[in-house]
Design an enzyme around this catalytic site. Structure first.
Site, short mmCIF file in Angstrom:
data_model
loop_
_atom_site.label_atom_id
_atom_site.label_comp_id
_atom_site.label_asym_id
_atom_site.label_seq_id
_atom_site.Cartn_x
_atom_site.Cartn_y
_atom_site.Cartn_z
N LYS A 47 -10.54 -52.14 17.60
CA LYS A 47 -10.51 -51.18 19.28
C LYS A 47 -11.44 -52.25 20.05
CE LYS A 47 -8.68 -46.92 18.11
NZ LYS A 47 -8.75 -45.39 18.34
N LYS A 105 -0.60 -51.84 11.69
CA LYS A 105 0.05 -50.51 11.20
C LYS A 105 0.71 -50.17 12.54
CE LYS A 105 -3.84 -47.62 13.15
NZ LYS A 105 -4.65 -46.56 12.97
N LYS A 164 0.68 -45.06 17.52
CA LYS A 164 1.20 -44.56 18.65
C LYS A 164 0.97 -45.05 20.00
CE LYS A 164 -1.68 -40.36 17.81
NZ LYS A 164 -2.66 -41.15 17.03
P1 TYM Z 1 -4.98 -40.95 14.20
O1 TYM Z 1 -4.72 -39.92 15.22
O2 TYM Z 1 -4.79 -42.43 14.55
O3 TYM Z 1 -3.87 -40.66 13.23
C1 TYM Z 1 -3.58 -39.38 12.55
C2 TYM Z 1 -3.25 -39.52 11.14
O4 TYM Z 1 -2.14 -40.39 11.06
C3 TYM Z 1 -2.40 -41.32 9.89
N1 TYM Z 1 -1.71 -42.42 10.36
C4 TYM Z 1 -0.77 -43.44 9.66
N2 TYM Z 1 -0.69 -43.13 8.22
C5 TYM Z 1 0.37 -43.97 7.63
N3 TYM Z 1 0.68 -45.07 8.50
C6 TYM Z 1 0.34 -45.22 9.80
N4 TYM Z 1 0.95 -46.39 10.47
C7 TYM Z 1 -0.49 -44.56 10.21
N5 TYM Z 1 -1.02 -44.33 11.56
C8 TYM Z 1 -1.83 -43.23 11.65
C9 TYM Z 1 -4.02 -41.65 10.04
O5 TYM Z 1 -4.45 -42.12 8.68
C10 TYM Z 1 -4.50 -39.87 10.14
O6 TYM Z 1 -4.38 -39.30 9.06
N6 TYM Z 1 -9.81 -40.87 13.37
C11 TYM Z 1 -8.48 -39.89 13.02
C12 TYM Z 1 -8.66 -38.39 13.53
C13 TYM Z 1 -9.42 -37.67 12.95
C14 TYM Z 1 -9.81 -37.12 11.63
C15 TYM Z 1 -11.03 -36.53 11.70
C16 TYM Z 1 -8.99 -37.26 10.53
C17 TYM Z 1 -10.74 -37.11 13.91
N7 TYM Z 1 -11.33 -36.34 13.23
C18 TYM Z 1 -11.47 -35.75 10.63
C19 TYM Z 1 -9.62 -36.69 9.48
C20 TYM Z 1 -10.67 -35.79 9.41
C21 TYM Z 1 -7.29 -40.58 13.88
O7 TYM Z 1 -7.69 -41.46 14.54
O8 TYM Z 1 -6.16 -40.38 13.48
#
Ligand code: TYM
Length: 332
Positions: A115, A197, A200
């Protein structure tokens, strides 16, 4: 809440409309886990502002994500489903944990490095501290399992290290969480560049399928997906990453194994294969989209649900916060 069940926590950022990566990598498993675990899910709006957000969009995406949570089948009667910024303990706990986290360990985080490149004009302290806020989310709720996609594994490792460090000083007061990463769907890649990956926040809209994309758009995007010149539906992530990604998506959408998929498309070209993948995704998303349309129009219902959920979450979070403050020596 059922004490005999293990505690699960996960969260998703409202940083854009969710993709099928988020669905297959995370949400689908969250829904399934509600039966057997004591689940808490959150809209991570505090995390979202580590990159620039337009206020109207953040507001809209927060509500939209809450509606998607409910539309896919997260059930506010079974799980606590709340908005992160509604529980102030998250930011306060982050400060405490900051003082038990080393600069060096945060510098090693892959997501921070990536990032910092994609948002080079805004490498703010929050972006650097992001994993500590995530550790606070997890550790506040005595979480045992954290279901996420592969990309969050390093952050969960950090939360484990911080919890172990705090426990080493003050005795066992924090639960050390385990990552819970699905076998298929943990890493859905971009349709335009399978080395990345699916995200969004990708600037190329053809790179991802949004959960709310119309069937025509879904078909168009899959038709444009990058493959190779071999015309062979075979799983090989090294030399056929585009095709392997489509096979993964098809496997997630239909429940079929990779071997079954290879057999199904033996002797068939990529045109047929891409249409089948697109149709399988349309079939998964159509009922979710219908439910989403119903829920998003009822803001009063959502508001009632997230208000109650924040109170329930705060009860658990404030207890952990108070216990750590006491141990540290704050005059409470
Ligand atoms: P975020 O919002 O980027 O993504 C949400 C969830 O989707 C999964 N994910 C994917 N899985 C498979 N293939 C992909 N291309 C893909 N893109 C995203 C992510 O692994 C995630 O499970 N930091 C986290 C949000 C968060 C969080 C937490 C998660 C904040 N606090 C505490 C777990 C526990 C995030 O940015 O996810």
């Amino acid at each position: 809440m059922d004490k005999a069940k293990k505690r699960v926590f996960s969260a998703i950022q409202p940083s854009g409309t969710l993709t099928i990566g988020n669905y297959f990598g995370a949400l689908k498993n969250h829904v399934a886990m509600q039966e057997d675990y004591d689940c808490i899910f959150s809209v991570a709006d505090l995390h979202a502002i580590t990159v620039k957000q337009e206020p109207e969009k953040l507001y809209m995406h927060t509500l939209e994500l809450y509606a998607i949570f409910l539309a896919v089948g997260l059930d506010p009667e079974k799980s606590i489903i709340f908005i992160q910024s509604h529980v102030p303990a998250h930011t306060e706990f982050t400060w405490l944990l900051n003082c038990f986290t080393q600069f060096g360990e945060l510098s090693r985080m892959h997501q921070f490095k990536e990032k910092s490149k994609t948002h080079s004009d805004n490498i703010n302290a929050g972006l650097f501290d992001y994993p500590v806020l995530m550790a606070a989310d997890i550790l506040l709720y005595n979480t045992e399992l954290v279901p996420t996609g592969q990309d969050q594994k390093q952050h969960i490792e950090l939360a484990r290290n911080v919890a172990q460090r705090v426990n080493g000083i003050y005795g066992d007061i924090l639960v050390v969480p385990e990552p819970y990463i699905p076998r298929t769907g943990a890493k859905i890649t971009s349709l335009q560049d399978p080395s990345k990956k699916m995200s969004k926040s990708d600037s190329n809209i053809n790179a991802f399928i949004s959960i709310l994309d119309e069937p025509d758009t879904i078909i168009k995007k899959f038709k444009r997906a990058v493959t190779d010149s071999e015309a062979l539906v075979k799983f090989d992530e090294e030399s056929k990453p585009g095709v392997s990604n489509l096979m993964n998506i098809y496997s997630c959408a239909t429940g079929r194994s990779i071997a079954e998929i290879e057999k199904e498309f033996e002797g068939k070209g990529y045109g047929d294969f891409k249409m089948a993948v697109a149709q399988s995704v349309v079939d998964v998303l159509s009922p979710i989209q219908a439910e989403y349309k119903r829920i998003i129009s009822d803001k009063a219902y959502m508001s009632k649900k997230f208000t109650v959920a924040a109170e329930r979450a705060a009860d658990i979070a404030n207890d952990t916060l108070r216990r750590l403050k006491e141990k540290i020596g704050f005059y409470i």
